[in-house]
Write a protein that holds these residues in place. Structure first.
Motif, mmCIF file in Angstrom:
data_model
loop_
_atom_site.group_PDB
_atom_site.id
_atom_site.type_symbol
_atom_site.label_atom_id
_atom_site.label_comp_id
_atom_site.label_asym_id
_atom_site.label_seq_id
_atom_site.Cartn_x
_atom_site.Cartn_y
_atom_site.Cartn_z
ATOM 1 N N ALA A 24 0.916 -1.152 0.239
ATOM 2 C CA ALA A 24 -0.160 -0.242 0.006
ATOM 3 C C ALA A 24 0.942 1.220 0.042
ATOM 4 C CB ALA A 24 -1.031 0.001 1.230
ATOM 5 N N MET A 25 1.908 1.240 0.720
ATOM 6 C CA MET A 25 3.033 2.574 0.814
ATOM 7 C C MET A 25 3.696 2.542 -0.620
ATOM 8 S SD MET A 25 4.027 2.151 4.756
ATOM 9 C CE MET A 25 5.291 3.374 4.553
ATOM 10 N N ASP A 26 3.939 1.501 -1.303
ATOM 11 C CA ASP A 26 4.793 1.326 -2.494
ATOM 12 C C ASP A 26 3.963 2.094 -3.637
ATOM 13 O OD1 ASP A 26 6.638 1.241 -4.436
ATOM 14 O OD2 ASP A 26 6.779 -1.133 -4.372
ATOM 15 N N LYS A 27 4.332 3.373 -3.832
ATOM 16 C CA LYS A 27 3.540 4.213 -5.025
ATOM 17 C C LYS A 27 3.864 3.517 -6.316
ATOM 18 C CE LYS A 27 3.341 8.358 -2.189
ATOM 19 N NZ LYS A 27 3.877 9.714 -2.056
ATOM 20 N N SER A 28 5.020 3.079 -6.577
ATOM 21 C CA SER A 28 5.194 2.611 -7.805
ATOM 22 C C SER A 28 4.545 1.534 -8.168
ATOM 23 C CB SER A 28 6.821 2.278 -7.909
ATOM 24 O OG SER A 28 7.211 1.250 -7.091
ATOM 25 N N VAL A 29 4.133 0.683 -7.021
ATOM 26 C CA VAL A 29 3.632 -0.448 -7.543
ATOM 27 C C VAL A 29 1.969 -0.142 -8.239
ATOM 28 C CG1 VAL A 29 2.362 -2.595 -6.383
ATOM 29 C CG2 VAL A 29 4.623 -1.950 -5.851
ATOM 30 N N TRP A 30 1.382 0.872 -7.336
ATOM 31 C CA TRP A 30 0.114 0.994 -7.549
ATOM 32 C C TRP A 30 0.032 2.164 -8.792
ATOM 33 C CZ3 TRP A 30 -3.404 -2.241 -5.877
ATOM 34 C CH2 TRP A 30 -3.221 -3.050 -4.854
ATOM 35 N N GLY A 31 1.087 3.086 -8.637
ATOM 36 C CA GLY A 31 0.980 4.158 -9.631
ATOM 37 C C GLY A 31 0.733 3.725 -11.056
ATOM 38 N N GLU A 32 1.634 2.649 -11.605
ATOM 39 C CA GLU A 32 1.332 2.346 -13.015
ATOM 40 C C GLU A 32 -0.049 1.720 -13.420
ATOM 41 O OE1 GLU A 32 4.313 -0.536 -13.918
ATOM 42 O OE2 GLU A 32 6.146 0.985 -13.419
ATOM 43 N N GLU A 33 -0.488 1.145 -12.565
ATOM 44 C CA GLU A 33 -2.086 0.502 -12.711
ATOM 45 C C GLU A 33 -2.991 1.833 -12.866
ATOM 46 O OE1 GLU A 33 -5.385 -2.423 -10.984
ATOM 47 O OE2 GLU A 33 -3.149 -2.390 -10.060
ATOM 48 N N VAL A 34 -2.844 2.786 -11.925
ATOM 49 C CA VAL A 34 -3.710 3.762 -11.918
ATOM 50 C C VAL A 34 -3.491 4.702 -13.131
ATOM 51 C CG1 VAL A 34 -4.351 6.058 -10.656
ATOM 52 C CG2 VAL A 34 -4.152 3.867 -9.437
ATOM 53 N N ASN A 35 -2.270 5.171 -13.327
ATOM 54 C CA ASN A 35 -1.959 6.104 -14.542
ATOM 55 C C ASN A 35 -1.721 5.525 -15.831
ATOM 56 O OD1 ASN A 35 -1.713 8.019 -12.476
ATOM 57 N ND2 ASN A 35 0.385 7.799 -12.173
ATOM 58 N N SER A 36 -1.959 4.276 -16.046
ATOM 59 C CA SER A 36 -1.754 3.566 -17.325
ATOM 60 C C SER A 36 -2.743 3.942 -18.292
ATOM 61 C CB SER A 36 -2.044 1.981 -17.241
ATOM 62 O OG SER A 36 -3.181 1.805 -16.685
ATOM 63 N N ASP A 37 -4.014 4.306 -17.928
ATOM 64 C CA ASP A 37 -4.939 5.066 -18.869
ATOM 65 C C ASP A 37 -5.024 6.507 -19.119
ATOM 66 O OD1 ASP A 37 -6.056 2.527 -19.254
ATOM 67 O OD2 ASP A 37 -7.334 2.605 -17.755
ATOM 68 N N VAL A 38 -3.707 7.144 -18.476
ATOM 69 C CA VAL A 38 -3.553 8.657 -18.345
ATOM 70 C C VAL A 38 -3.056 8.846 -19.761
ATOM 71 C CG1 VAL A 38 -2.780 10.869 -17.294
ATOM 72 C CG2 VAL A 38 -3.580 8.723 -16.071
ATOM 73 N N GLN A 39 -3.674 9.993 -20.346
ATOM 74 C CA GLN A 39 -3.051 10.443 -21.603
ATOM 75 C C GLN A 39 -2.249 11.823 -21.705
ATOM 76 O OE1 GLN A 39 -6.102 10.386 -24.541
ATOM 77 N NE2 GLN A 39 -5.696 8.345 -25.129
ATOM 78 N N TYR A 40 -1.018 11.877 -22.145
ATOM 79 C CA TYR A 40 -0.172 12.946 -21.870
ATOM 80 C C TYR A 40 0.024 13.900 -23.284
ATOM 81 C CZ TYR A 40 1.172 10.463 -17.557
ATOM 82 O OH TYR A 40 1.227 9.937 -16.448
ATOM 83 N N SER A 41 -0.273 15.115 -22.995
ATOM 84 C CA SER A 41 0.023 15.914 -24.022
ATOM 85 C C SER A 41 1.485 16.150 -24.271
ATOM 86 C CB SER A 41 -0.725 17.323 -23.986
ATOM 87 O OG SER A 41 -0.264 18.224 -23.059
ATOM 88 N N LEU A 42 1.763 17.109 -25.306
ATOM 89 C CA LEU A 42 3.314 17.406 -25.410
ATOM 90 C C LEU A 42 3.630 18.316 -24.345
ATOM 91 C CD1 LEU A 42 5.953 17.348 -27.058
ATOM 92 C CD2 LEU A 42 5.017 19.546 -28.248
ATOM 93 N N ALA A 43 2.908 18.922 -23.834
ATOM 94 C CA ALA A 43 3.226 19.946 -22.459
ATOM 95 C C ALA A 43 3.225 19.165 -21.475
ATOM 96 C CB ALA A 43 2.125 21.014 -22.534
ATOM 97 N N ASP A 44 2.360 18.103 -21.296
ATOM 98 C CA ASP A 44 2.573 17.174 -19.962
ATOM 99 C C ASP A 44 3.911 16.371 -19.974
ATOM 100 O OD1 ASP A 44 0.018 17.934 -19.483
ATOM 101 O OD2 ASP A 44 -1.013 16.411 -20.328
ATOM 102 N N LEU A 45 4.364 15.934 -21.124
ATOM 103 C CA LEU A 45 5.598 15.243 -21.219
ATOM 104 C C LEU A 45 6.703 16.163 -20.799
ATOM 105 C CD1 LEU A 45 4.839 13.097 -24.407
ATOM 106 C CD2 LEU A 45 4.922 12.334 -22.117
ATOM 107 N N ILE A 46 6.810 17.275 -21.542
ATOM 108 C CA ILE A 46 7.791 18.209 -21.186
ATOM 109 C C ILE A 46 7.961 18.516 -19.786
ATOM 110 C CG2 ILE A 46 8.588 20.573 -21.340
ATOM 111 C CD1 ILE A 46 7.496 20.447 -24.251
ATOM 112 N N ALA A 47 6.607 18.944 -19.145
ATOM 113 C CA ALA A 47 6.751 19.034 -17.488
ATOM 114 C C ALA A 47 7.236 17.733 -16.986
ATOM 115 C CB ALA A 47 5.411 19.133 -16.967
ATOM 116 N N ILE A 48 6.964 16.491 -17.408
ATOM 117 C CA ILE A 48 7.392 15.409 -16.711
ATOM 118 C C ILE A 48 9.102 15.127 -16.740
ATOM 119 C CG2 ILE A 48 7.560 12.927 -16.648
ATOM 120 C CD1 ILE A 48 4.488 12.933 -17.587
ATOM 121 N N ALA A 49 9.398 15.526 -17.917
ATOM 122 C CA ALA A 49 10.765 15.586 -18.434
ATOM 123 C C ALA A 49 11.655 16.449 -17.302
ATOM 124 C CB ALA A 49 11.259 15.875 -19.639
ATOM 125 N N GLU A 50 10.985 17.635 -16.949
ATOM 126 C CA GLU A 50 11.532 18.466 -16.134
ATOM 127 C C GLU A 50 11.863 17.912 -14.729
ATOM 128 O OE1 GLU A 50 9.165 22.102 -16.329
ATOM 129 O OE2 GLU A 50 10.127 22.712 -18.366
#
Length: 455
Positions: A24-50
């Motif tokens: 439950a505390m491991d965010k990486s385990v649950w994060g991929e399942e929760v965020n797998s359907d999230v779509q990223y725009s170009l601006a979102d990808l640049i923000a993640i890269a920063e």
């Protein structure tokens, strides 16, 4: 025996609860399942890269190091307070007779430089300039990462568009093969035309496999640029015709680059820092004045009762060092002259980069219009060739040639569109400005044109 079973049962329950808490505390385990359907725009990808790109993290740590060195230089201007607690035991008589066999000393000392010949102050100014230079380098690294993400994003869209072209070409080849087999069964055409069409289908299938591999490679490149793992579903697909039309910004690119490029700021700050280091070295040849004070307790028992104190004013002046300070000054002055020459070379390099990016974008925009007209012509040509072949007015070779021309036209259009976007990204990077800066400059230019028209 029952107690043993109960203890084992309780132990298993506790182990299961602990495992549940860890998951439950491991965010990486649950994060991929929760965020797998999230779509990223170009601006979102640049923000993640920063936030995730390792190069940016490394550059930020360099700035943190420079800030720590700056604070170290500033600490030289502040007084220093030291506390000492000493115990000494003398064995034997020795040459030097001590007042006590067991000695306890507790001391509090104070040191402060009153005048350093401007050496400490110049060192602080140099450290501040070096920190600003690294901050400019950090900004340029950020722009480089943004450019990599932007171009990798468009390369992925290019690969997807080429995959669609390959899929459409493969579907058209299959449809044409069905028609050829139907005509052969009717006895209208010879078998060699069917075989030639089958060869064309195999070629289209090979191109499709290559295009599929190209999309996977493009996604991996984008993952490296962003610094996180992505899936195709997280990056929405955009058709070339749905992309926003580009245009050359209404600015003087070279003049804007001279104002915006962080490397110029970095080199100029480094040059000023070298000059300050020369001043700091020159300050070492001047007299320095410092004040020292100490209060101490020195007796044969702990904690001593009587105290001693002293206050000293110390003036020091180095009279001879065999040219050490002189050569240090010359070294830093030579470094400043070197950086000044590098600034001139960088200006020439910026002019070349900006002019090249500007011409590439101008050429790419012209290619987009030509390729778009070429696609329309190729589509009409293929439609007419296929109709003539069905009516047995045209030949099979005409259809194959028309479909090849259509595939080439669609591929050229895709490459032209995304070459234009890549050139636009390179233009932004060569100028050293953000996309928002160019858009605001265009708006200001339109406002000025409107004012002139009103007059």
């Amino acid at each position: 025996m029952p107690n043993v079973i109960v203890r084992r049962f309780m132990f298993m329950i506790a182990l299961c609860c602990l495992l549940f808490l860890v998951l439950a505390m491991d965010k990486s385990v649950w994060g991929e399942e929760v965020n797998s359907d999230v779509q990223y725009s170009l601006a979102d990808l640049i923000a993640i890269a920063e936030q995730q790109n390792p190069l940016l993290k490394a550059a930020q740590e360099q700035v943190n190091q420079a800030r720590a060195r700056e604070l170290q230089s500033a600490s030289q201007l502040a007084p220093k307070l030291d506390a000492n607690l000493i115990y000494a035991h003398e064995y034997g008589g020795g040459i030097k007779e001590s007042k006590y066999r067991d000695t306890y000393k507790a001391a509090l000392s104070f040191t402060h430089t009153l005048y350093s010949g401007d050496s400490f102050e110049a060192s602080l100014r140099a450290a501040t300039l070096n920190r600003k230079a690294l901050e400019a380098d950090l900004l340029r690294t950020k722009q480089s990462v943004e450019n990599d993400v932007r171009k990798s994003y468009y390369d992925l869209q290019r690969a997807r568009a080429q995959l669609r072209v390959a899929q459409e070409s493969y579907d058209l080849a299959l449809e044409h093969l069905k028609q050829a087999k139907s005509l052969y069964e009717q006895g209208v055409i010879a078998v060699n035309e069917v075989l030639r069409t089958q060869v064309d289908v195999s070629t289209a299938e090979l191109n499709l496999i290559q295009a599929q591999n190209g999309t996977r490679v493009a996604l991996n490149t984008l993952e490296k640029a962003v610094g996180v793992t992505l899936s195709f579903s997280q990056v929405p697909e955009i058709a070339p015709k749905e992309e926003t039309r580009l245009s050359l910004p209404k600015i003087d690119p070279y003049a804007t680059a001279l104002q915006k490029r962080p490397e110029l700021v970095s080199l100029d700050d480094s040059r000023k820092a070298a000059e300050e280091l020369a001043k700091a070295a020159a300050g070492q040849a001047r007299p320095s004045i410092s004040i020292q004070g100490e209060t101490s307790y020195y007796e044969d028992e702990f904690f001593p009762n009587s105290d001693d104190w002293n206050l000293s004013v110390i003036a020091s002046w180095r009279l001879y060092d065999r040219g050490e300070i002189k050569n240090k000054i010359e070294e830093n002055k030579a470094m400043a002259r070197e950086l000044l020459a590098r600034i001139d070379d960088l200006r020439n390099q910026i002019r070349l980069e900006v002019s090249t990016a500007w011409q590439n974008m101008e050429s790419a925009l012209q290619r987009v219009h030509v390729a778009e007209d070429q696609v329309k012509t190729a589509e009409e040509d293929y439609r007419m060739a296929l109709r003539r072949y069905v009516e047995q007015v045209g030949t099979n070779i005409d259809v194959l040639d028309a479909r090849t021309a259509l595939t080439d036209a669609n591929t050229s259009f895709v490459n032209a569109v995304y070459d234009a976007y890549a050139a636009y990204s390179d233009l932004i990077y060569s100028i050293g400005a953000s996309e928002e800066d160019l858009m605001s400059a265009d708006q200001e230019s339109n406002v000025e044109v409107g004012k002139e028209g009103a007059r």
